[in-house]
Write a protein that holds these residues in place. Structure first.
Motif, PDB file in Angstrom:
ATOM      1  N   VAL A  79      50.344  40.683  55.121  1.00  0.00           N
ATOM      2  CA  VAL A  79      49.902  42.069  55.237  1.00  0.00           C
ATOM      3  C   VAL A  79      50.185  42.517  56.664  1.00  0.00           C
ATOM      4  O   VAL A  79      49.685  41.924  57.614  1.00  0.00           O
ATOM      5  N   ALA A  92      48.081  48.768  52.773  1.00  0.00           N
ATOM      6  CA  ALA A  92      47.768  47.770  51.752  1.00  0.00           C
ATOM      7  C   ALA A  92      46.507  48.162  50.992  1.00  0.00           C
ATOM      8  O   ALA A  92      46.313  47.770  49.849  1.00  0.00           O
ATOM      9  N   TYR A  94      47.920  44.851  45.806  1.00  0.00           N
ATOM     10  CA  TYR A  94      49.226  44.514  46.371  1.00  0.00           C
ATOM     11  C   TYR A  94      49.718  43.127  45.982  1.00  0.00           C
ATOM     12  O   TYR A  94      50.907  42.891  45.885  1.00  0.00           O
ATOM     13  N   VAL A  96      52.950  45.641  53.145  1.00  0.00           N
ATOM     14  CA  VAL A  96      53.115  44.203  52.947  1.00  0.00           C
ATOM     15  C   VAL A  96      54.557  43.869  53.264  1.00  0.00           C
ATOM     16  O   VAL A  96      55.459  44.633  52.960  1.00  0.00           O
TER      17      VAL A  96
END
Lengths: 308, 142
Positions: A92, A98, A105, A153
């Motif tokens: 992340v 996110a 995600y 991400v």
């Protein structure tokens, strides 16, 4: 009454205080919403929140995480169905995105990786997929990054753990390998046989040549010997003839010196005639020369008279 | 009623639990309880006053947590090398142009790269900013 108030105050204070202090460990981050709106990120260490208006929506782990994608059936360019087992490393990098960009995600990352993988493997031949991990990883990068940019991400890498072709293909591959190896063995055998024959032939040729050379040499030597022997013989003969001739010549010389003349000859001829007459034959042919000789007998008599 | 003793026991328990759980606010509550015990020593049996004083102390400590703990928090912290890329130098692995992103290698990491100029493979670049999956790069000057 006082007791109730006391308890209420204590409970309120405890709850308030307990909700307002947050210790965030390293490499984790919290997303804080103030009355439903995103306000800030909680950084590692001690953080103060205002309990009534602040609310921690979610926490994110900032370390690289791994997600194992269950084996997928993928069709390669040459229409082989392979089972492919991948692992995704992701991190992340934007906690806000996110949280707000995508609902889940982790699920998203798995799905997008699988889909992209399918696409990329669909453009590759089976043999390429078995040996081209690096290529798969690099091809997948841009495609994935474009999708995951909005999710906060970053997919670090996609590793192919295992690619399993179907059983019959595997069988065929094994057979191919066996065939390759036996072919190599046969070729080597043939090579060996060829070498062997060549070497033998070479040896044969060499030995024959050497034999012939030896024979030739021997014959030449023999011929030379014979020639020399003959030459020597001829020389000897020549010498012998010469000495015979010499001896004859000497005899004749001696005879001449001894005074060989008509009379001697005549005498000798007569002797020869008597010999002839004494022979076993009834008839005697006397050559004309002999008649002459007989005729000369008279002459001989004359001669004898003259001597007296 | 020896309230101060009760406060003291409560404070001790709170501090022990704090040591076991590391939540930090229990420490402030424990100190608040200690303050209440102190008040009880001065004004015995004034329970409500003690509670209010204790809660106030705990609240004040909570509000001034940051300045109070700044001295204690001397840990170096951890900087993720992968996220500290701005200003670093990288090498282009796949061509970058304004309309097609490429690939850049910075240190040991491979990132997708965007740029406003066309940069060919093998050229050096400087990282201008970091998105979540893309790096903005410019040609390396000098």
């Amino acid at each position: 009454m006082g007791m109730t108030i006391t308890i209420v105050v204590v409970v309120l204070a405890v709850v308030f205080i307990s909700l307002s202090i947050k210790i965030i460990p390293q490499q984790r981050v919290g997303v804080v919403e103030r009355l439903g709106k995103f306000s800030r990120l909680l950084t590692p260490g001690i953080n103060i929140l205002i309990p009534i208006i602040d609310h921690v929506r979610t926490y994110h782990d900032l370390r690289i995480q791994q997600a194992n994608v269950p084996p997928q059936t993928v069709i390669t360019k040459d229409n082989v169905q392979v089972k492919i087992d991948t692992i995704i490393f992701y991190q992340v990098t934007g906690p806000e995105q996110a949280t707000y960009g995508i609902s889940d995600y982790v699920y998203g990352v798995r799905n997008i990786s699988t889909a992209t993988m399918r696409q990329i493997i669909g453009k590759m031949e089976l043999d390429e997929t078995l040996s081209g991990r690096e290529k798969i990883s690099s091809d997948i990068r841009i495609a994935l990054d474009e999708a995951t940019e909005k999710w906060g991400v970053r997919i670090e890498r996609v590793e192919v753990i295992d690619i399993q072709p179907p059983a019959d293909i595997q069988d065929a591959m094994d057979k191919q390998m066996k065939a390759e190896r036996s072919k190599r063995a046969l070729v080597l055998d043939a090579e060996a046989a060829k070498q062997d024959m060549i070497l033998r032939a070479e040896g044969d040729k060499q030995s024959k040549i050497l034999k012939a050379e030896g024979e030739k040499e021997a014959r030449i030597r023999q011929a030379e010997g014979q020639r020399q022997a003959k030459e020597l013989e001829a020389l000897g003969e020549a010498k012998a003839i010469e000495s015979i001739a010499q001896a004859e010549k000497n005899r004749i010389e001696r005879l001449r010196e001894a005074g060989l003349d008509e009379q001697v000859l005549t005498y000798r001829s007569l002797e020869a005639l008597t010999d002839i007459a004494n022979g076993p034959a009834n008839k005697v042919f006397i050559p004309t020369r002999a008649v002459d000789t007989l005729g000369s007998i008279g002459a001989i008599g004359d001669m004898l008279k003259e001597k007296k | 009623m020896d309230w101060w003793l009760i406060w003291l026991i409560v404070a001790g328990v709170l501090i022990v639990v704090e040591m076991l759980t590391l939540t930090f606010y229990l420490l402030w509550l424990g100190i608040g309880a200690l303050a209440a015990a102190l008040v009880d020593v001065i004004f015995p049996d004034a329970v409500l006053l003690e509670v209010i004083v204790g809660c106030l102390v705990a609240l004040l400590l909570t509000i001034f947590t940051k300045p109070l703990t700044r001295r204690i928090q001397t840990g170096r912290g951890f900087k993720d090398a992968g996220l500290e890329l701005v200003g670093m130098r990288g090498t282009i692995v796949e061509d970058v142009s304004p309309d097609a992103p490429g690939v850049v290698k910075v240190g040991s990491e491979t990132w997708s790269a965007k740029s406003n100029e066309v940069i060919r493979q093998g050229e050096s670049v400087i990282v201008v900013s970091r998105g979540s999956a893309f790096l903005e790069v410019n040609k390396w000057e000098g």
